[in-house]
Design a protein around this motif. Structure first.
Motif: not given
Length: 190
Positions: A64-71
């Motif tokens: 799941i973490g790999s499918s979200f980017t820093q923001g």
């Protein structure tokens, strides 16, 4: 293990929230005020979990973490559950970031598939204090004096173990899950 997923807060944000709480304490009766080192944004509470589930949980969270980017996230103001007039839980609101809700829902959906019962709606916030009996606040309470209006970067989330102690909970980080460093402001890969 008593586990939950959460977004950690930078020390600077913890200090700002602690300062706001110190100002608010004299406007509330005695309650349980969260220690600054325990401030976080809960993504999903798992509860008592067998240790053998850890590999599945970490694999899931890494995916799941790999499918979200820093923001970034914006902490806005002080608020209360169930309402500002009838305070049981005092918290700091977080602006409605769609990607944050997506992250919380994605975790919950996958945890449900692993057999976890996730029955509370996702409402991103930072708990600051709890009161045994509801605190009745007059409509003229100066909530606007406690506006936070701070931004923080989102780079990771954590799996935490909560040990309940007489002095309050003690949180231990079990694993940290980084998100992609792609430069996107909405937190999602697109």
């Amino acid at each position: 293990m008593r586990l939950f997923f959460a977004i950690p807060l930078p020390n600077q944000i913890k200090q700002i929230l602690q300062n706001k709480c110190l100002l608010m304490k004299n406007k509330f009766p005695p309650g349980v005020w969260v220690q600054a080192n325990n401030y976080h944004i809960t993504l999903s509470f798992l509860g008592d979990t067998e240790t053998q589930m850890l590999p599945q949980l970490t694999d899931l969270a890494n995916l799941i973490g790999s499918s979200f980017t820093q923001g970034s996230l914006e902490l806005t103001d002080m608020n209360a559950f169930p309402s500002r007039r009838n305070v049981r839980t005092l918290f700091c609101s977080i602006s409605n970031e769609g990607w944050l809700e997506d992250l919380g829902l994605e975790l919950r959906r996958n945890l449900f598939a692993l057999g976890f019962k996730i029955d509370t709606p996702f409402h991103p916030h930072i708990t600051l204090a709890r009161f045994r009996d509801p605190v009745k606040q007059h409509f003229s309470f100066p909530w606007n004096q406690f506006i936070v209006n701070e931004k923080m970067n989102f780079t990771c989330f954590e799996l935490l173990d909560s040990h309940l102690k007489p002095t309050g909970p003690l949180y231990t980080t079990v694993a940290t899950f980084n998100v992609s460093k792609e430069d996107k402001t909405d937190g999602r890969k697109g």
